[in-house]
Structures are given as structure tokens and as C-alpha cells.
Design a protein around this motif. Structure first.
Motif, short mmCIF file in Angstrom:
data_model
loop_
_atom_site.label_atom_id
_atom_site.label_comp_id
_atom_site.label_asym_id
_atom_site.label_seq_id
_atom_site.Cartn_x
_atom_site.Cartn_y
_atom_site.Cartn_z
N ILE A 1 0.84 -1.20 0.00
CA ILE A 1 0.00 0.00 0.00
C ILE A 1 0.87 1.25 0.00
O ILE A 1 0.63 2.20 -0.76
N ALA A 2 1.90 1.26 0.87
CA ALA A 2 2.79 2.42 0.96
C ALA A 2 3.53 2.65 -0.35
O ALA A 2 3.65 3.79 -0.82
N TRP A 3 4.05 1.57 -0.94
CA TRP A 3 4.78 1.72 -2.21
C TRP A 3 3.88 2.22 -3.32
O TRP A 3 4.21 3.15 -4.05
N ASN A 4 2.71 1.58 -3.47
CA ASN A 4 1.81 1.93 -4.56
C ASN A 4 1.26 3.35 -4.42
O ASN A 4 1.06 4.06 -5.41
N ALA A 5 1.03 3.79 -3.18
CA ALA A 5 0.51 5.14 -2.96
C ALA A 5 1.50 6.21 -3.39
O ALA A 5 1.11 7.32 -3.75
N ALA B 1 -5.82 11.10 -11.90
CA ALA B 1 -6.02 9.90 -11.09
C ALA B 1 -5.91 10.21 -9.60
O ALA B 1 -6.72 9.74 -8.79
N ARG B 2 -4.91 11.02 -9.23
CA ARG B 2 -4.76 11.37 -7.81
C ARG B 2 -5.93 12.22 -7.32
O ARG B 2 -6.41 12.04 -6.19
N ALA B 3 -6.39 13.14 -8.16
CA ALA B 3 -7.53 13.96 -7.77
C ALA B 3 -8.78 13.10 -7.59
O ALA B 3 -9.56 13.30 -6.65
N SER B 4 -8.96 12.12 -8.48
CA SER B 4 -10.12 11.22 -8.38
C SER B 4 -10.05 10.39 -7.11
O SER B 4 -11.06 10.20 -6.42
N GLU B 5 -8.85 9.90 -6.77
CA GLU B 5 -8.73 9.07 -5.58
C GLU B 5 -8.84 9.90 -4.31
O GLU B 5 -9.35 9.42 -3.29
N PHE C 1 -4.61 -6.12 -6.24
CA PHE C 1 -4.29 -7.23 -7.14
C PHE C 1 -3.79 -8.44 -6.34
O PHE C 1 -4.21 -9.58 -6.58
N VAL C 2 -2.92 -8.19 -5.37
CA VAL C 2 -2.41 -9.29 -4.53
C VAL C 2 -3.55 -9.90 -3.73
O VAL C 2 -3.64 -11.13 -3.58
N LEU C 3 -4.43 -9.06 -3.20
CA LEU C 3 -5.60 -9.58 -2.49
C LEU C 3 -6.44 -10.44 -3.42
O LEU C 3 -6.91 -11.52 -3.03
N GLY C 4 -6.61 -9.99 -4.67
CA GLY C 4 -7.35 -10.78 -5.64
C GLY C 4 -6.71 -12.13 -5.91
O GLY C 4 -7.40 -13.13 -6.10
N LEU C 5 -5.37 -12.17 -5.92
CA LEU C 5 -4.67 -13.44 -6.10
C LEU C 5 -4.95 -14.38 -4.93
O LEU C 5 -5.22 -15.58 -5.12
N ILE D 1 -11.12 -2.79 -11.85
CA ILE D 1 -12.51 -2.33 -11.88
C ILE D 1 -12.81 -1.35 -10.75
O ILE D 1 -13.80 -0.62 -10.81
N HIS D 2 -11.95 -1.31 -9.73
CA HIS D 2 -12.15 -0.36 -8.63
C HIS D 2 -11.66 1.05 -8.99
O HIS D 2 -11.91 2.01 -8.25
N PHE D 3 -10.91 1.16 -10.10
CA PHE D 3 -10.43 2.46 -10.60
C PHE D 3 -9.64 3.24 -9.54
O PHE D 3 -9.79 4.45 -9.40
N GLN D 4 -8.82 2.51 -8.79
CA GLN D 4 -7.92 3.15 -7.83
C GLN D 4 -6.49 2.78 -8.23
O GLN D 4 -5.96 1.75 -7.82
N PHE D 5 -5.90 3.62 -9.07
CA PHE D 5 -4.61 3.31 -9.69
C PHE D 5 -3.48 3.28 -8.67
O PHE D 5 -2.49 2.59 -8.86
N PHE D 6 -3.64 4.03 -7.58
CA PHE D 6 -2.59 4.06 -6.56
C PHE D 6 -2.86 3.06 -5.44
O PHE D 6 -2.28 3.15 -4.37
N GLY D 7 -3.76 2.13 -5.73
CA GLY D 7 -3.99 1.00 -4.84
C GLY D 7 -4.13 -0.28 -5.64
O GLY D 7 -4.60 -1.29 -5.12
#
Length: 330
Positions: A129-133, A148-152, A229-233, A218-224
Motif C-alpha cells: 500500500i505504501a509503495w503503490n501510494a 487519477a490522484r484527484a479522483s482518488e 491485485f495481490v488480495l485478488g490473487l 474495476i475499482h479504478f484506484q490506480f494508486f492502490g
């Protein structure tokens, strides 16, 4: 063997077409869900459809917004996700358990183990989470990164509004809407239909990885994207190995409910040592490393137990359907 149910779609329908039918049913479910919301807004709050839309678009400006928005979140997701998934199974002539859980639950502790895994893996996930953010896009995508950052940031404001639990009642509503409904609806859609058909279409591992990527995107959160994705795995492999949708549902519910519980306790001042559940900072490596090792061990343990033959009168096979239980004639 029970006689096959009659559906208006053939069971041999191509996996890609099954996914397309699901998308159509989800779209119909969204329409039904919003019709319910607008009717509730009129009957419960005296709001016309345009007024209800204004409340949903700017909830912080209206006193009745929390209840209406929470209901909208839950009802729309339930109608679209749960309704879409279950209707697809019925349209193909399957019973719901037959389609989503082709293998009986091997043991009740599978559900508890899946829940424990999700809690144990959280410190490791904090590093992702920290890295992706903090990731930055190439210069050519600077405008996209700003958007993307403004949307999130806007989505984060909405999330904080919904998870501001001023009472225990609101907390339990949050558990229902943010933990129970997504655990059921999203698992039926992403693991029960999309992953299932991608596995049939391609291969077990590619199906899980593609399904996880779609689940995150599909969650449209590019910085997460990466942690989701790992949770989905993790959810995908739990479903692939167990052959039972209840296992991934238990893990998904725990993921959301545990975070809501931590947030609620923090809001009530139960964390005197200064823990901030809204922070994107990674937890200390003294927690992250044991989390990684224990999570890997738990995953391996569950893989061995879930894919082992359950009884001498049944045979488990790992195929393009995932793990399925096939009877052996005696």
C-alpha cells in the motif's frame, strides 16, 4: 445425480460469452438498484429523483445523505453483483451451489483459516500500500497522474464520510454494507463467474491472475492497484483450491470487516499508542517479515489441505473448472 435444471442458455456457452452475459445482467441490476434507491428516497426522505441525485453527488452538504448513500451502496451492489451472478447461473440451468461451489466445503475450519490468513497478511500488505501510494507515472502520463490522484482524493473523502461511525448502530450498518454485501456480491462476480470462466478459457493459473487484475482494475484506484491485485490473487487461489465460494467470501468479509473494526476502535480512542488506520505508511519490518513468512506458510498449508482427496469415494481434480469433486462409481 440430480437432473439438470432448465435454463435458456446452453451450459456449453463459451466462457467469454458467459462473461458478456454477466456484464449485461450487472447493468440491468444497476438499473433495478437505482430504481429502488430513488423509490426509497421519495418514500423515506421525500426527495425527488433529481434531489436524490444531488444528495448522492454532494453528501456532505445534506443531513440525510449518510443513510441514503449507505443504502445506495448496499442495494446497488447487491442487485448488480449478487443478482447478476445468481441470474447467470440460473440462466445456464445450474443450481446456485452447483455453479459457485462445485465442491462441498471440506471442513468448517477452512473458513476460519481463510479469515486468519487475511488478518495475518495485513502487515505485509501495508508495504505494498505504501509503495503503490507513492508511485509516479512517466512524464508523458503526467496529466493522467494528476487526474487519477484527484479522483482518488475525492473518493477518499467519500470513504471517510461513510466510515465516520458516530454510533454503534452506524458501525453495524457499515459492516453490512461495506463488509457483508461486497463479500457476497464481488466474490460471486469476480471469483464465481469471471475467474471461473477465465480458468475454463485459458488455464487455472492464468485465469486466477487475469481475474485478480480485473478485480483490481474495476475499482479504478490506480494508486492502490497492486495491493488489491495481490488480495485478488489470494482470494482467487483460495477459490481455485477449495472449489467453494464460501471460502473466498469468508476471506473477503474478514478483509473489510477487520479494517472497519480497527477504524471504529480508533475513532473511539481505543488505540492510545497512536495507530492511524487511515495512514498509507508501511508497518515496521518487525511485523512485516513475520507476516510474510506466516502468510506463505498458511497458503502452503491451505493448498495441501484443500487439494487433498476428501474421501475414498470421491476424487478431486484440478482442471479448467478449478478444484472439483467427482464421484467414483462403486
Amino acid at each position: 445425480m440430480h437432473p439438470a435444471m432448465k435454463g435458456f442458455l446452453p451450459r456449453t456457452l463459451h466462457p467469454g460469452l458467459q462473461i458478456l452475459v454477466l456484464l449485461a445482467l450487472i447493468s440491468a441490476g444497476f438499473c433495478v438498484g437505482y430504481a429502488v434507491i430513488f423509490a426509497w428516497a421519495k418514500l423515506g426522505f421525500g426527495l425527488s429523483a433529481p434531489e436524490a441525485i444531488a444528495v448522492l453527488a454532494n453528501p456532505t452538504a445534506y443531513p440525510q445523505a449518510w443513510g441514503l448513500l449507505m443504502m445506495a451502496q448496499g442495494v446497488v451492489l447487491f442487485c448488480a453483483g449478487t443478482g447478476g451472478g445468481l441470474l447467470l447461473a440460473s440462466a445456464l440451468g445450474y443450481g446456485w451451489a452447483e455453479y459457485f461451489s462445485p465442491r462441498r466445503l471440506g471442513a468448517g475450519w477452512w473458513l476460519l483459516a481463510a479469515a486468519v490468513l487475511i488478518v495475518v497478511i495485513l502487515p505485509f500488505m501495508s508495504t505494498l500500500i505504501a509503495w503503490n501510494a507513492g508511485v509516479h507515472f512517466p512524464a508523458a502520463l503526467h496529466d493522467f497522474e494528476v487526474w487519477a490522484r484527484a479522483s482518488e482524493d475525492k473518493a477518499a473523502v467519500l470513504t471517510k464520510f461513510l466510515t465516520r461511525f458516530s454510533s454503534a448502530g452506524r458501525f453495524w450498518v457499515g459492516v453490512l454494507v461495506i463488509a457483508v454485501v461486497p463479500a457476497v456480491a464481488e466474490e460471486l462476480v469476480f471469483r464465481g463467474v469471471i475467474q471461473k470462466n477465465l480458468v475454463r478459457w485459458f488455464s487455472p493459473h492464468l485465469g486466477v491472475w487475469l481475474g485478480a487484475a480485473i478485480f483490481s482494475a474495476i475499482h479504478f484506484q490506480f494508486f492502490g492497484f497492486v495491493p488489491r491485485f495481490v488480495l485478488g490473487l489470494v482470494l482467487g487461489y483460495l477459490y481455485l483450491w477449495s472449489g467453494n465460494i464460501l471460502v473466498s467470501m469468508a476471506a473477503h468479509f474478514t478483509q473489510n470487516a477487520f479494517q472497519l473494526l480497527i477504524l471504529y476502535l480508533a475513532q473511539r480512542g481505543q488505540f492510545g499508542w497512536g495507530f492511524d488506520p487511515d495512514s498509507n505508511d508501511a508497518l515496521p519490518w518487525t511485523l512485516v517479515l513475520p507476516s510474510l513468512l506466516l502468510s506463505a506458510g498458511l497458503l502452503y498449508f491451505l493448498y495441501q489441505r484443500m487439494t487433498a482427496p476428501a474421501a475414498p469415494t470421491a476424487m478431486l481434480t484440478l482442471s479448467r473448472e478449478g478444484v472439483v469433486e467427482r464421484g467414483i462409481d462403486t
